[in-house]
Design a protein around this motif. Structure first.
Motif, PDB file in Angstrom:
ATOM      1  N   PHE A 197       0.838  -1.198   0.000  1.00  0.00           N
ATOM      2  CA  PHE A 197       0.000   0.000   0.000  1.00  0.00           C
ATOM      3  C   PHE A 197       0.877   1.253   0.000  1.00  0.00           C
ATOM      4  CE2 PHE A 197      -3.355  -2.535   2.542  1.00  0.00           C
ATOM      5  CZ  PHE A 197      -3.858  -3.104   1.375  1.00  0.00           C
ATOM      6  N   ALA A 198       1.912   1.244   0.832  1.00  0.00           N
ATOM      7  CA  ALA A 198       2.813   2.402   0.912  1.00  0.00           C
ATOM      8  C   ALA A 198       3.546   2.608  -0.413  1.00  0.00           C
ATOM      9  CB  ALA A 198       3.801   2.221   2.061  1.00  0.00           C
ATOM     10  N   LEU A 199       3.939   1.529  -1.065  1.00  0.00           N
ATOM     11  CA  LEU A 199       4.652   1.639  -2.337  1.00  0.00           C
ATOM     12  C   LEU A 199       3.774   2.221  -3.439  1.00  0.00           C
ATOM     13  CD1 LEU A 199       6.720  -1.669  -2.298  1.00  0.00           C
ATOM     14  CD2 LEU A 199       7.638   0.674  -2.260  1.00  0.00           C
ATOM     15  N   THR A 200       2.462   2.050  -3.354  1.00  0.00           N
ATOM     16  CA  THR A 200       1.595   2.622  -4.385  1.00  0.00           C
ATOM     17  C   THR A 200       1.615   4.151  -4.343  1.00  0.00           C
ATOM     18  OG1 THR A 200      -0.418   2.546  -3.027  1.00  0.00           O
ATOM     19  CG2 THR A 200       0.040   0.625  -4.439  1.00  0.00           C
ATOM     20  N   ARG A 201       2.014   4.709  -3.203  1.00  0.00           N
ATOM     21  CA  ARG A 201       2.097   6.175  -3.061  1.00  0.00           C
ATOM     22  C   ARG A 201       3.523   6.691  -3.274  1.00  0.00           C
ATOM     23  NH1 ARG A 201      -0.836   5.372   2.006  1.00  0.00           N
ATOM     24  NH2 ARG A 201       1.031   6.145   3.018  1.00  0.00           N
ATOM     25  N   ASP A 202       4.454   5.807  -3.491  1.00  0.00           N
ATOM     26  CA  ASP A 202       5.860   6.163  -3.640  1.00  0.00           C
ATOM     27  C   ASP A 202       6.091   6.960  -4.923  1.00  0.00           C
ATOM     28  OD1 ASP A 202       8.773   5.874  -3.178  1.00  0.00           O
ATOM     29  OD2 ASP A 202       8.669   4.549  -4.932  1.00  0.00           O
ATOM     30  N   ASP A 203       6.974   7.954  -4.830  1.00  0.00           N
ATOM     31  CA  ASP A 203       7.325   8.756  -6.005  1.00  0.00           C
ATOM     32  C   ASP A 203       8.506   8.162  -6.769  1.00  0.00           C
ATOM     33  OD1 ASP A 203       5.360  10.666  -5.485  1.00  0.00           O
ATOM     34  OD2 ASP A 203       6.698  11.818  -4.183  1.00  0.00           O
ATOM     35  N   GLY A 204       9.104   7.106  -6.233  1.00  0.00           N
ATOM     36  CA  GLY A 204      10.287   6.515  -6.846  1.00  0.00           C
ATOM     37  C   GLY A 204       9.969   5.392  -7.815  1.00  0.00           C
TER      38      GLY A 204
ATOM     39  N   GLU B 222       6.257   4.202  -9.473  1.00  0.00           N
ATOM     40  CA  GLU B 222       6.102   4.411 -10.913  1.00  0.00           C
ATOM     41  C   GLU B 222       5.785   3.100 -11.617  1.00  0.00           C
ATOM     42  OE1 GLU B 222       9.802   6.162 -12.084  1.00  0.00           O
ATOM     43  OE2 GLU B 222       9.348   8.086 -11.130  1.00  0.00           O
ATOM     44  N   ALA B 223       6.527   2.046 -11.291  1.00  0.00           N
ATOM     45  CA  ALA B 223       6.312   0.745 -11.932  1.00  0.00           C
ATOM     46  C   ALA B 223       4.929   0.196 -11.603  1.00  0.00           C
ATOM     47  CB  ALA B 223       7.400  -0.243 -11.508  1.00  0.00           C
ATOM     48  N   LEU B 224       4.509   0.326 -10.355  1.00  0.00           N
ATOM     49  CA  LEU B 224       3.186  -0.169  -9.963  1.00  0.00           C
ATOM     50  C   LEU B 224       2.080   0.601 -10.690  1.00  0.00           C
ATOM     51  CD1 LEU B 224       3.759  -0.690  -6.136  1.00  0.00           C
ATOM     52  CD2 LEU B 224       3.265  -2.484  -7.821  1.00  0.00           C
ATOM     53  N   ARG B 225       2.182   1.918 -10.691  1.00  0.00           N
ATOM     54  CA  ARG B 225       1.140   2.725 -11.344  1.00  0.00           C
ATOM     55  C   ARG B 225       1.119   2.492 -12.850  1.00  0.00           C
ATOM     56  NH1 ARG B 225       2.893   5.984  -7.237  1.00  0.00           N
ATOM     57  NH2 ARG B 225       4.345   7.151  -8.549  1.00  0.00           N
ATOM     58  N   ASP B 226       2.310   2.394 -13.473  1.00  0.00           N
ATOM     59  CA  ASP B 226       2.354   2.160 -14.922  1.00  0.00           C
ATOM     60  C   ASP B 226       1.793   0.792 -15.298  1.00  0.00           C
ATOM     61  OD1 ASP B 226       3.360   4.670 -15.331  1.00  0.00           O
ATOM     62  OD2 ASP B 226       5.387   4.013 -15.882  1.00  0.00           O
TER      63      ASP B 226
ATOM     64  N   ILE C 255      12.742  -2.485  -2.253  1.00  0.00           N
ATOM     65  CA  ILE C 255      11.693  -3.013  -1.367  1.00  0.00           C
ATOM     66  C   ILE C 255      10.654  -3.763  -2.190  1.00  0.00           C
ATOM     67  CG2 ILE C 255       9.814  -2.415   0.218  1.00  0.00           C
ATOM     68  CD1 ILE C 255      11.558  -0.075   1.210  1.00  0.00           C
ATOM     69  N   LEU C 256      10.252  -3.192  -3.327  1.00  0.00           N
ATOM     70  CA  LEU C 256       9.292  -3.897  -4.186  1.00  0.00           C
ATOM     71  C   LEU C 256       9.884  -5.216  -4.674  1.00  0.00           C
ATOM     72  CD1 LEU C 256       6.610  -4.145  -5.623  1.00  0.00           C
ATOM     73  CD2 LEU C 256       7.513  -2.669  -7.449  1.00  0.00           C
ATOM     74  N   LEU C 257      11.151  -5.214  -5.054  1.00  0.00           N
ATOM     75  CA  LEU C 257      11.794  -6.461  -5.482  1.00  0.00           C
ATOM     76  C   LEU C 257      11.782  -7.495  -4.356  1.00  0.00           C
ATOM     77  CD1 LEU C 257      14.840  -5.106  -7.517  1.00  0.00           C
ATOM     78  CD2 LEU C 257      12.726  -6.138  -8.417  1.00  0.00           C
ATOM     79  N   GLY C 258      12.002  -7.041  -3.124  1.00  0.00           N
ATOM     80  CA  GLY C 258      11.931  -7.955  -1.977  1.00  0.00           C
ATOM     81  C   GLY C 258      10.545  -8.553  -1.819  1.00  0.00           C
TER      82      GLY C 258
END
Length: 184
Positions: A35-42, A46-50, A145-148
């Motif tokens: 959930f936190a990564l979906t708000r990430d600007d990094g 970007e990969a999740l939103r795209d 973190i997403l890769l983990g």
């Protein structure tokens, strides 16, 4: 390990804690990190939103996972117990939401202070370090973190993404492509 985290990665961990707190959860799971990564600007955000995964879709994907309470409807059905029928009978007898946790229950109150990590979240963060080392990066960013989270398909976050129809290998390749070799 946290000394290697970029400011963005630290923000993801802090946001995951706030996600757990806002949901009344007593520990930070991999779903809170997602959930936190979906708000990430990094790179991770970007990969999740795209790939089409936004905050709401992530919540829906996690909600579609089997009940974490341990009640396995399929296993109960094999024993001759219809969980839906039990719920229906309870609601007929005691009203809607009869089996829901009471509103004053500990589960529904926002936990105060430090919220610990669940073992799978600790493992995901350890795997983020391994991912950074494998890529020969001297830092851990949100992409790591997403890769983990993607490395172990048993993690709730990975199961939710897979259940939402995400191609985990394509997502992994995309985030690797986006991660800069040096911390920004």
């Amino acid at each position: 390990m946290f000394e290697r985290f970029t400011d963005g990665a630290r923000k993801v961990v802090k946001d995951a804690q706030e996600e757990a707190r806002s949901r009344g959860d007593r520990a930070i799971g991999t779903e809170h990190l997602l959930f936190a990564l979906t708000r990430d600007d990094g790179p991770a955000g970007e990969a999740l939103r795209d790939s089409g995964l936004f905050r709401g879709a992530a919540g829906d994907a996690v909600a579609a996972l089997p009940d974490p309470s341990g009640l396995d409807g399929e296993a109960l059905r094999l024993l001759g117990i219809d969980l839906d029928a039990v719920r229906e009978a309870a609601e007929d007898a005691f009203g809607p939401g009869a089996l829901d946790a009471p509103s004053g229950s500990r589960r529904n109150r926002s936990p105060k202070g430090h919220i610990p990590f669940k073992p799978e979240s600790k493992k995901a963060l350890e795997l983020s370090l391994r991912q950074a080392l494998n890529l020969k990066h001297g830092y851990i960013g949100s992409g790591h973190i997403l890769l983990g989270l993607l490395q172990d398909r048993r993690f709730r976050a990975a199961r939710a993404l897979s259940g939402a129809g995400m191609d985990l290998e394509a997502l992994r390749a995309d985030v690797i492509r986006r991660i800069p070799p040096k911390a920004a």
